[in-house]
Design a protein around this motif. Sequence first.
Motif, short mmCIF file in Angstrom:
data_model
loop_
_atom_site.label_atom_id
_atom_site.label_comp_id
_atom_site.label_asym_id
_atom_site.label_seq_id
_atom_site.Cartn_x
_atom_site.Cartn_y
_atom_site.Cartn_z
N UNK A 188 0.96 -1.28 -0.05
CA UNK A 188 -0.38 0.03 -0.09
C UNK A 188 1.08 1.18 0.19
N UNK A 189 1.79 1.53 1.03
CA UNK A 189 2.61 2.57 1.18
C UNK A 189 3.96 2.45 -0.85
N UNK A 190 3.81 2.19 -0.89
CA UNK A 190 4.46 1.92 -2.56
C UNK A 190 3.70 2.00 -3.20
N UNK A 191 2.25 1.69 -3.03
CA UNK A 191 1.32 2.61 -4.62
C UNK A 191 1.44 3.55 -4.44
N UNK B 257 2.52 6.45 -2.23
CA UNK B 257 3.62 7.42 -2.57
C UNK B 257 4.64 6.92 -3.04
N UNK B 258 4.65 6.38 -3.98
CA UNK B 258 6.01 5.62 -4.91
C UNK B 258 5.45 5.69 -6.59
N UNK B 259 4.05 5.39 -6.40
CA UNK B 259 3.65 4.82 -7.64
C UNK B 259 4.41 3.83 -7.80
N UNK B 260 4.51 2.81 -7.56
CA UNK B 260 5.02 1.73 -7.57
C UNK B 260 3.88 0.58 -7.52
N UNK B 261 3.92 -0.69 -8.28
CA UNK B 261 3.60 -1.99 -8.02
C UNK B 261 4.58 -3.59 -7.46
N UNK B 262 4.04 -3.17 -6.57
CA UNK B 262 5.61 -3.78 -5.80
C UNK B 262 4.80 -5.56 -4.97
N UNK B 263 5.08 -6.61 -5.13
CA UNK B 263 4.68 -8.14 -4.02
C UNK B 263 5.97 -8.68 -4.35
N UNK B 264 5.93 -9.16 -2.92
CA UNK B 264 6.54 -10.55 -3.10
C UNK B 264 5.88 -12.19 -2.27
N UNK B 265 6.45 -13.11 -2.83
CA UNK B 265 6.52 -13.98 -2.15
C UNK B 265 6.50 -14.71 -0.53
N UNK B 266 5.86 -15.30 -0.51
CA UNK B 266 5.25 -14.80 0.87
C UNK B 266 6.98 -15.83 1.50
N UNK C 96 10.70 -5.08 3.59
CA UNK C 96 11.46 -4.59 3.91
C UNK C 96 10.65 -2.81 4.40
N UNK C 97 10.61 -2.07 5.41
CA UNK C 97 10.59 -1.37 6.23
C UNK C 97 10.76 -0.33 4.79
N UNK C 98 9.73 0.81 4.51
CA UNK C 98 9.68 1.20 3.47
C UNK C 98 10.51 2.69 4.21
N UNK C 99 10.50 3.45 5.01
CA UNK C 99 10.88 4.26 5.52
C UNK C 99 12.74 4.56 6.07
#
Length: 338
Positions: free
Chosen positions: A73-76, A78-87, A92-95
Amino acid sequence: GSAASGSGSRHHSTINHNQRMHRRNKYYLNPPNFAALASRDPSGFGALCEVDADGGCRVNWKDEKASHALTRALMRADFGLEWEIPEGFLCPPIPQRCNYVHWIQDLLAGQLNSTLLDPWHIPIPKTAKGIDVGVGASCVYPLLGVKINPGWTFLGTDICAEALNSAQANVQRNGLDRAISLRQVSASSRPLVSALQASDGSFDFSMCNPPFFKDVDEARKASHVRTCAGREGELVCEGGEQQFVARLIEDSCELRERVGIYTSMLGHKASLRACAAMAKQAGATMVAETEFYQGRTIRWGLAWSFKPSEGDAHQASHRFRSELAAADVASALGGVVG
């Protein structure tokens, strides 16, 4: 264990370092509003929150899905990024990750002592080329790096094919293939030397978030690991972070000025002191340190370089020593660290 400390949150802590974040950080004095994020992402982060009538937001941070959903949600937002990682991979803590990117900006602008600079008026280069050693499934540093600095480019390396597949998917879903390239490397005692090819040319900087721990037991005892996922290779390496950074320093002695400024994050203050001493012993013309603050968490940053010092070498070494002393004083005045 939270990926961010935000307003509208009941995730309280005894010490909150957010006011000591890097001052160009988007989240400096501006924490994420969890309730607003939940309403913007009802099927994702919103589904994992309980929002009260007064706008308070309860999140179970021990649920890996909650950390993933917040980062997404933050990546989308605050940065306009679509982001996923496998379980199962580290989330990563974005701030905190933004803190590191902004420190790289400071270093490239020649600002070695971040406690003294005016953060808004420094000559951040419009273009720069970096290498991220251990880019991970999230590819977080290159993604944030090129969003914060659209003229920058990155090479990300990793030993894990599954992590690189995920990283590549993140690059592609954001159309950033021209700015970010990825490379699988074999597990080696030479993490930088073995990763580079002659055709790569030189780099302005290197980044690294090394495995912090020397064994699984040490990792399990760490409070921030108990509440987040992470593959063993992301958390643990032989000799822990000190030995990993020692290898980077050894590589830097061979590569010299092929990388302008070498850097690494560190999870333990004792490692910072040991690794800074190693870099000085290796003959680095510049050694700089910093602290990265977010919520209850403090991480440390180490930078070193073999670029010729400006002016007289003795004056330069005195200047760097003075800056490190000033940083030590600032750190001592900063109160309790954990």
